[in-house]
Design an enzyme around this catalytic site. Structure first.
Site, PDB file in Angstrom:
ATOM      1  N   SER A   8       0.846  -1.183   0.000  1.00 37.03           N
ATOM      2  CA  SER A   8       0.000   0.000   0.000  1.00 37.03           C
ATOM      3  C   SER A   8       0.885   1.239   0.000  1.00 37.03           C
ATOM      4  CB  SER A   8      -0.963  -0.129   1.193  1.00 37.03           C
ATOM      5  OG  SER A   8      -1.259   1.063   1.784  1.00 37.03           O
ATOM      6  N   HIS A  59      -2.757  -0.853  -3.185  1.00 39.17           N
ATOM      7  CA  HIS A  59      -3.872   0.042  -2.874  1.00 39.17           C
ATOM      8  C   HIS A  59      -3.651   1.376  -3.564  1.00 39.17           C
ATOM      9  CE1 HIS A  59      -4.501  -2.155   1.199  1.00 39.17           C
ATOM     10  NE2 HIS A  59      -4.985  -2.827   0.184  1.00 39.17           N
ATOM     11  N   ASP A  73      -4.086  -4.806   5.823  1.00 39.96           N
ATOM     12  CA  ASP A  73      -4.540  -5.695   4.753  1.00 39.96           C
ATOM     13  C   ASP A  73      -3.399  -6.652   4.395  1.00 39.96           C
ATOM     14  OD1 ASP A  73      -6.094  -6.807   2.781  1.00 39.96           O
ATOM     15  OD2 ASP A  73      -5.757  -5.197   1.326  1.00 39.96           O
TER      16      ASP A  73
END
Lengths: 189, 182
Positions: free
Chosen positions: A10, A37, A129
């Site tokens: 991310s 992301h 995540d």
């Protein structure tokens, strides 16, 4: 032999991916699927940004794309990416922990389908995540790599992965590509 | 829109319309282009629950705020609030927007063609189908599209590598719009 490498990242991921993917040789034998992301409007900017730096073909996944060795597949913005036995599928189901694409979704489907033939990699990121997905990969007999948190632009995601999953290798970013290349080398070489 | 303007009467099918956001967007767009009076929009889904919600035209105010931003971004010509009435924490679309919309249950996996359309929109629905079912649905769309009709798919969907690739040309631009040419 490993057939698929799944990578999740991310915050700070784009420059980390650039370094990692640039180190992979043109004859890298496994398929690579990446979830980064990013904003849902960012279209296919990501693969065009990375393409000049890397030896392998790279593309944003279109629904039902074949999963071919030696190719980098990027999860498109605003879609979840999942794998089947020999192709990819997309979904617009609700975001998972605010993320779509979700790293957990990709990793869990890769664990289900590829079992011991998949390697999960978690790089820099500012949320959690991927931790559950990495644990799922380990539980199905796959291998796990996490970027050494002190070398990550944001240590949250690597730390969450290390706290949640059994991690086989914790490596500085620059060591990950050579290690993947070794792991994926065909046995007859 | 320039293509649609050439038709005296326009039939549009939203296949897999879910809770109807896209259907109302289409009605508003056609209204602003002055085409809505000669349109009929068929909005279908296999799920009766979502269809009921689509038909109600009721959305939460929170969502409406989000849609207002999207409306502005898309180049909407009026004030978005002209299209709905708000009460408590919900908003309902003006009933005149629904005038030319037919909501009906239809299952892409089992049901057959029910009309001939100028436009078929099916975005992010077929990603949930396997390749065999996708083939069936592309066949269904092909027989349901009039010559030179337009098929719209989702951003990450394609007709390439399907048996129907040769029957369509892709319209220029980033949207996945295909025109039936055979």
């Amino acid at each position: 032999m490993f057939k698929l490498v799944v990578i999740g990242t991310s915050l700070g991921g784009l420059s980390a991916l650039k370094l990692l993917l640039a180190e992979l040789p043109a004859d890298f034998p496994a398929a690579i699927a990446v979830v980064q992301h990013r904003h849902r409007d960012s279209e296919d900017m990501m693969s065009s940004f990375l393409r000049p730096y890397i030896a392998l073909p790279i593309k944003e996944v279109v629904d039902k794309d074949d999963l071919l060795p030696g190719t980098v597949y990027v999860a498109p913005s605003d879609y979840h990416l999942l794998v089947e036995a020999d192709y990819f599928t997309l979904s617009t189901d609700e975001p998972v922990s605010y993320a779509r694409p979700s790293i957990d979704v990709l990793f869990e489907s890769a664990a289900d389908v590829y079992g011991e033939f998949v390697i999960g990699v978690i790089l820099t990121g500012a949320n959690q995540d991927g931790a559950k997905g990495l644990a799922a990969i380990k539980a199905q007999g796959g291998s796990t790599i996490v970027q050494e948190p002190s070398t990550a632009e944001s240590a949250t995601m690597p730390e969450a992965a290390i706290a949640t999953a059994v991690v086989d290798w914790i490596l500085p970013l620059s060591d990950i590509a050579p290690h993947l290349t070794n792991l994926c080398q065909p046995v007859w070489k | 829109m320039p293509i649609l303007r050439t038709y005296p009467f326009i039939r549009i099918w939203h296949a897999g319309c879910s809770t109807g956001q896209e259907v109302y967007s289409m009605a508003i767009l056609l209204e602003e282009e002055g085409l809505y009076p000669r349109c009929r929009i068929y909005a279908t889904d296999m799920n009766e629950m979502v269809l009921k919600q689509a038909k109600s035209g009721i959305f939460s105010l929170q969502l409406m705020q989000e849609y207002t931003q999207l409306y502005l971004k898309a180049g909407g010509k009026r004030s978005f609030s002209e299209y709905y009435t708000a009460a408590y924490d919900s908003a309902i679309f003006r009933s005149s927007l629904k005038e030319n919309i037919v909501f009906s249950q239809h299952n892409l996996a089992t049901d057959s063609s029910f009309n001939e359309f100028n436009v078929i929109l099916c975005r992010n629905v077929l990603i949930y189908f396997n390749k065999t079912l996708q083939k069936r649905v592309y066949e269904l769309f092909h027989v349901s599209l009039c010559p030179f009709g337009i098929l719209g798919l989702g951003r990450q969907e394609t007709l390439r590598f399907t048996p129907y690739e040769a029957y369509y040309e892709e319209l220029k631009g980033s949207e996945k719009l295909y025109r039936r040419i055979h």
